[in-house]
Design a protein around this motif. Structure first.
Motif, short mmCIF file in Angstrom:
data_model
loop_
_atom_site.label_atom_id
_atom_site.label_comp_id
_atom_site.label_asym_id
_atom_site.label_seq_id
_atom_site.Cartn_x
_atom_site.Cartn_y
_atom_site.Cartn_z
N ARG A 101 0.85 -1.19 0.00
CA ARG A 101 0.00 0.00 0.00
C ARG A 101 0.88 1.24 0.00
O ARG A 101 1.72 1.42 0.88
CB ARG A 101 -0.91 0.01 1.23
N THR A 102 0.70 2.10 -0.98
CA THR A 102 1.42 3.37 -1.05
C THR A 102 0.38 4.49 -1.00
O THR A 102 -0.81 4.26 -1.23
CB THR A 102 2.24 3.49 -2.34
N PRO A 103 0.80 5.74 -0.73
CA PRO A 103 -0.16 6.85 -0.74
C PRO A 103 -0.84 7.03 -2.09
O PRO A 103 -1.93 7.60 -2.17
CB PRO A 103 0.70 8.06 -0.39
N GLY A 104 -0.21 6.53 -3.17
CA GLY A 104 -0.81 6.64 -4.49
C GLY A 104 -1.63 5.43 -4.90
O GLY A 104 -2.10 5.36 -6.03
N GLY A 105 -1.79 4.44 -4.01
CA GLY A 105 -2.56 3.24 -4.32
C GLY A 105 -1.74 1.98 -4.12
O GLY A 105 -0.54 2.02 -3.80
N LYS A 106 -2.38 0.82 -4.29
CA LYS A 106 -1.71 -0.46 -4.07
C LYS A 106 -0.89 -0.86 -5.30
O LYS A 106 -1.25 -0.57 -6.44
CB LYS A 106 -2.74 -1.55 -3.78
N ARG B 272 12.90 0.84 -5.76
CA ARG B 272 12.33 2.10 -6.24
C ARG B 272 11.11 1.86 -7.12
O ARG B 272 11.13 1.02 -8.01
CB ARG B 272 13.37 2.88 -7.04
N LEU B 273 10.07 2.63 -6.84
CA LEU B 273 8.89 2.69 -7.70
C LEU B 273 8.89 4.07 -8.34
O LEU B 273 8.51 5.06 -7.72
CB LEU B 273 7.61 2.44 -6.89
N LYS B 274 9.34 4.13 -9.57
CA LYS B 274 9.52 5.42 -10.24
C LYS B 274 8.19 6.16 -10.42
O LYS B 274 7.20 5.59 -10.85
CB LYS B 274 10.18 5.19 -11.60
#
Length: 328
Positions: free
Chosen positions: A256-261, A277-279
């Motif tokens: 879960r990231t602030p921008g979605g799963k 890293r998730l660009k």
């Protein structure tokens, strides 16, 4: 950094009026002035003289005094001190910053609290214009800009939105005591706003004189501390716990990231501290920030006989020494 009790330095009560503070300052500044302290106690008197000047710089100014009072009365002079996070959240002040005084003339305590002046501060504060004569009997002047800090959540930095904030502006009452006047402002938070950025509310500063335009209100954005994520610029980091077998064999983790799963792939033979890293998954912008999952291998407890047996089996069958080559 040591806490300074400015009321104690000026020998006044916390409820003292501004006139009381002025009288106390005048009395002490005469007592410790270098011109009247030339003997063996001159050095000590000079230190007290500077402390008195610093205390007066804060307590004679309703804005700085009210901000200082936000820290509370539970601190004692000389105690180790660190300003609480967001201690000045929603505190409204005028001009380009908390102080125009030279922070180098005062202590580190003063500098940490009151010398917060952003690069835009002086230029924004300078827009307040002086009087312009319209006739012999009337003049007009633009109102002064005001400034405050607002604290938003990380979700708001990602997505933007509209929210009401309560600001507190200090002013003197009829008896010369500092009181806080509250007002609410509705703020449109732009998507992708980052720490330290300013949001301008046109006409929300001090009123103008005559037909002068009102000043603007500049809101400095701060991000609320998050228990999971930490932010550096537009990049967002989180510590991701993984099991030893996920680290050794590789795995896919629903993250879960602030921008979605996202479906995050853990590579084989991953080590603690490795950053995945998730660009472009950080705070939006041009360019957007990145999102980093920092791996943290968590060792399962060995509270059962079966669990201990598994570790013993690994110790016997795996030829592995993490300290090989270190000597000893």
């Amino acid at each position: 950094m040591e806490y300074k009790d400015y009321y104690k330095i000026l020998r006044v009560e916390r409820g003292a009026s501004q006139d009381d503070i002025k009288r106390a300052y005048r009395k002490l500044v005469r007592k410790y002035h270098p011109d009247v302290n030339t003997g063996p106690d001159a050095a000590a008197a000079e230190v007290k003289f500077k402390d008195v000047g610093e205390a007066y710089e804060v307590l004679q100014d309703p804005e700085k005094r009210a901000a200082y009072d936000q820290l509370g009365a539970n601190w004692k002079e000389g105690q180790s001190f660190r300003p609480p996070p967001d201690w000045d959240d929603g505190f409204e002040f005028s001009g380009g910053g908390y102080t125009q005084a030279d922070p180098e003339a005062f202590s580190s305590f003063f500098e940490n609290l009151f010398a917060r002046r952003g690069a835009q501060g002086a230029s924004m504060g300078a827009r307040a214009q002086g009087p312009s004569m319209r006739s012999e009997r009337q003049f007009h002047a633009a109102g002064q800009d005001h400034h405050a800090k607002i604290v938003i959540d990380l979700d708001e930095a990602y997505n933007g939105g509209t929210r009401d904030f309560t600001l507190r502006a200090p002013e003197l009452d009829a008896s010369g005591h500092v009181v806080l006047r509250e007002r609410k402002v509705r703020v449109a938070i732009p998507k992708g706003v980052k720490e330290g950025q300013h949001i301008r509310l046109a006409g929300k500063g001090a009123p103008g004189i005559g037909r002068g335009q009102p000043g603007d209100l500049y809101l400095e954005v701060a991000l609320r501390e998050d228990p999971i994520y930490r932010v550096e610029g537009r990049d967002v980091f989180m510590d991701l716990p993984i099991t030893p077998w996920e680290a050794a064999l590789g795995a896919h983790v629903d993250l879960r990231t602030p921008g979605g799963k996202v479906d995050l792939k853990i590579p084989k033979h991953a080590q603690s501290g490795k950053k995945l890293r998730l660009k472009g998954r950080g705070i939006p912008g041009k360019p957007a920030g990145n999102f980093y999952a920092v791996l943290k291998i968590v060792i399962p407890p060995t509270e059962t006989d079966k669990g201990r047996a598994l570790y013993e089996q690994m110790a016997e069958e795996m030829d592995f020494d993490p300290r090989k080559g270190m000597g000893g």
